[in-house]
Design an enzyme around this catalytic site. Sequence first.
Site, PDB file in Angstrom:
ATOM      1  N   HIS A 171      -1.509  -1.528  -4.124  1.00 32.06           N
ATOM      2  CA  HIS A 171      -2.739  -1.077  -3.460  1.00 32.06           C
ATOM      3  C   HIS A 171      -2.693   0.455  -3.318  1.00 32.06           C
ATOM      4  O   HIS A 171      -1.742   1.009  -2.749  1.00 32.06           O
ATOM      5  CB  HIS A 171      -2.823  -1.743  -2.087  1.00 32.06           C
ATOM      6  CG  HIS A 171      -4.075  -1.438  -1.329  1.00 32.06           C
ATOM      7  ND1 HIS A 171      -5.267  -2.101  -1.527  1.00 32.06           N
ATOM      8  CD2 HIS A 171      -4.321  -0.532  -0.342  1.00 32.06           C
ATOM      9  CE1 HIS A 171      -6.182  -1.629  -0.701  1.00 32.06           C
ATOM     10  NE2 HIS A 171      -5.643  -0.664   0.023  1.00 32.06           N
ATOM     11  N   SER A 207       0.854  -1.189   0.000  1.00 27.94           N
ATOM     12  CA  SER A 207       0.000   0.000   0.000  1.00 27.94           C
ATOM     13  C   SER A 207       0.882   1.228   0.000  1.00 27.94           C
ATOM     14  O   SER A 207       1.622   1.476   0.964  1.00 27.94           O
ATOM     15  CB  SER A 207      -0.892   0.007   1.245  1.00 27.94           C
ATOM     16  OG  SER A 207      -1.413   1.313   1.425  1.00 27.94           O
ATOM     17  N   ASP A 250      -6.787  -5.598   4.986  1.00 33.27           N
ATOM     18  CA  ASP A 250      -6.105  -4.302   4.926  1.00 33.27           C
ATOM     19  C   ASP A 250      -6.119  -3.642   6.301  1.00 33.27           C
ATOM     20  O   ASP A 250      -7.188  -3.362   6.851  1.00 33.27           O
ATOM     21  CB  ASP A 250      -6.852  -3.428   3.903  1.00 33.27           C
ATOM     22  CG  ASP A 250      -6.189  -2.079   3.648  1.00 33.27           C
ATOM     23  OD1 ASP A 250      -5.090  -1.834   4.169  1.00 33.27           O
ATOM     24  OD2 ASP A 250      -6.804  -1.279   2.911  1.00 33.27           O
ATOM     25  N   MET A 298     -11.611  -4.759   6.208  1.00 30.77           N
ATOM     26  CA  MET A 298     -10.762  -3.771   6.896  1.00 30.77           C
ATOM     27  C   MET A 298     -10.465  -4.286   8.301  1.00 30.77           C
ATOM     28  O   MET A 298     -11.383  -4.598   9.066  1.00 30.77           O
ATOM     29  CB  MET A 298     -11.477  -2.415   7.019  1.00 30.77           C
ATOM     30  CG  MET A 298     -11.586  -1.620   5.732  1.00 30.77           C
ATOM     31  SD  MET A 298     -10.055  -1.378   4.820  1.00 30.77           S
ATOM     32  CE  MET A 298      -9.036  -0.473   5.988  1.00 30.77           C
ATOM     33  N   HIS A 307      -8.541   1.353  -3.793  1.00 26.79           N
ATOM     34  CA  HIS A 307      -9.437   1.245  -2.631  1.00 26.79           C
ATOM     35  C   HIS A 307     -10.071   2.616  -2.435  1.00 26.79           C
ATOM     36  O   HIS A 307      -9.421   3.542  -1.939  1.00 26.79           O
ATOM     37  CB  HIS A 307      -8.573   0.801  -1.435  1.00 26.79           C
ATOM     38  CG  HIS A 307      -9.283   0.793  -0.121  1.00 26.79           C
ATOM     39  ND1 HIS A 307      -8.622   0.648   1.084  1.00 26.79           N
ATOM     40  CD2 HIS A 307     -10.602   0.910   0.197  1.00 26.79           C
ATOM     41  CE1 HIS A 307      -9.490   0.682   2.078  1.00 26.79           C
ATOM     42  NE2 HIS A 307     -10.694   0.851   1.569  1.00 26.79           N
ATOM     43  N   MET A 339      -8.638   8.679  -0.697  1.00 28.15           N
ATOM     44  CA  MET A 339      -9.426   9.224   0.433  1.00 28.15           C
ATOM     45  C   MET A 339      -9.869  10.650   0.115  1.00 28.15           C
ATOM     46  O   MET A 339      -9.074  11.433  -0.407  1.00 28.15           O
ATOM     47  CB  MET A 339      -8.567   9.248   1.701  1.00 28.15           C
ATOM     48  CG  MET A 339      -7.967   7.909   2.070  1.00 28.15           C
ATOM     49  SD  MET A 339      -7.138   8.002   3.671  1.00 28.15           S
ATOM     50  CE  MET A 339      -6.303   6.402   3.696  1.00 28.15           C
ATOM     51  N   ASP A 389      -4.654   3.833  -2.027  1.00 24.40           N
ATOM     52  CA  ASP A 389      -5.699   4.314  -1.115  1.00 24.40           C
ATOM     53  C   ASP A 389      -6.177   5.694  -1.531  1.00 24.40           C
ATOM     54  O   ASP A 389      -5.431   6.670  -1.469  1.00 24.40           O
ATOM     55  CB  ASP A 389      -5.141   4.355   0.315  1.00 24.40           C
ATOM     56  CG  ASP A 389      -4.975   2.962   0.884  1.00 24.40           C
ATOM     57  OD1 ASP A 389      -5.957   2.200   0.852  1.00 24.40           O
ATOM     58  OD2 ASP A 389      -3.873   2.635   1.334  1.00 24.40           O
ATOM     59  N   MET A 398     -12.040   5.153  -0.679  1.00 22.05           N
ATOM     60  CA  MET A 398     -12.623   5.576   0.600  1.00 22.05           C
ATOM     61  C   MET A 398     -13.230   6.952   0.362  1.00 22.05           C
ATOM     62  O   MET A 398     -12.738   7.971   0.858  1.00 22.05           O
ATOM     63  CB  MET A 398     -11.529   5.605   1.682  1.00 22.05           C
ATOM     64  CG  MET A 398     -11.117   4.219   2.133  1.00 22.05           C
ATOM     65  SD  MET A 398      -9.518   4.195   2.969  1.00 22.05           S
ATOM     66  CE  MET A 398      -8.434   4.051   1.551  1.00 22.05           C
TER      67      MET A 398
HETATM   68  C1  DX5 Z   1      -6.041   2.484   5.654  1.00 23.19           C
HETATM   69  C2  DX5 Z   1      -5.674   2.017   4.285  1.00 23.19           C
HETATM   70  C3  DX5 Z   1      -4.611   1.006   4.240  1.00 23.19           C
HETATM   71  C4  DX5 Z   1      -3.303   1.408   4.845  1.00 23.19           C
HETATM   72  C5  DX5 Z   1      -2.825   0.224   5.605  1.00 23.19           C
HETATM   73  O1  DX5 Z   1      -7.171   3.273   5.579  1.00 23.19           O
HETATM   74  O2  DX5 Z   1      -6.800   1.487   3.607  1.00 23.19           O
HETATM   75  O3  DX5 Z   1      -4.415   0.499   2.924  1.00 23.19           O
HETATM   76  O4  DX5 Z   1      -2.322   1.785   3.932  1.00 23.19           O
HETATM   77  O5  DX5 Z   1      -1.703   0.593   6.274  1.00 23.19           O
HETATM   78  P1  DX5 Z   1      -0.949  -0.346   7.313  1.00 23.19           P
HETATM   79  O6  DX5 Z   1      -0.513  -1.565   6.539  1.00 23.19           O
HETATM   80  O7  DX5 Z   1       0.195   0.528   7.692  1.00 23.19           O
HETATM   81  O8  DX5 Z   1      -1.893  -0.646   8.425  1.00 23.19           O
HETATM   82 ZN    ZN Z   2      -6.444   0.392   1.687  1.00 20.31          ZN
END
Ligand code: DX5
Ligand code: ZN
Length: 222
Positions: free
Chosen positions: A32, A7, A174, A136, A65, A36, A34, A67
């Site tokens: 991956h 990620s 994740d 999650m 992903h 947001m 993220d 969010m």
């Molecule tokens: C959190 C993200 C994850 C994040 C995980 O909202 O969706 O993908 O990068 O990070 P770690 O592996 O550091 O918990």
């Molecule tokens: Zn994620």
Amino acid sequence: MVQLLPSILSADFARLADEVAAAERGGGTVIHVDIMDGHFVPNITIGPPVVKSLRKATKLPLDCHLMIENPDEFIPAFAEAGANWVSVHYEACRHLHRTLQLIEHHGMKPAVVLNPATRVELIRDILPMLHHVLIMSVNPGFGGQEFIPFSLQKIRRLAQLRQEMGLAFKIEVDGGVAHDTVAQVVQAGAELLVAGNAVFGAGQAERDARELLGAARKAAGE
Ligand code: DX5
Ligand code: ZN
């Protein structure tokens, strides 16, 4: 076969191409990403322009992903940018079935994400549509948080449903996936392992990806 999905949330964003290349050398097979929006989660990251640049920097599939609220509005832009897999949150979709169809119609692999408090049973009817389900194991928004232990029961429940229903979707996890948690996650039935901090946190992505994937494979008996 277990797969490691680095990620990039915990990577150095000024050196993204190098970071991704290092994680790939260490055994990462899907990147991956993220996304947001500062509304669905209390943080803001990146959008389609960065996905477009990543698309040029690596041949690996990009797992986006989302969010974000109103994901339907942005699915065409992510397709255009070169996303391969797109996951949307159960909690963000008023018409989840329609959203999954939209992702598929844009040529991408659809997935649903469940927050820690969202029960696996709620998506039973749409499981046949999914490429994967993302459980999650932290509350989304930030990297480097602690793994929530009851996520393991959700992974087991989902693996059981998959077997009962004769389906082949993959189970992705994740949040807080690291050396101390990865064996339990794999043994519970997950095969797509997202890791941010454990891969990029120490600035040694190749080495740390290799070690984490090694531990995961060992736990899977591969
Ligand atoms: C959190 C993200 C994850 C994040 C995980 O909202 O969706 O993908 O990068 O990070 P770690 O592996 O550091 O918990
Ligand atoms: Zn994620």
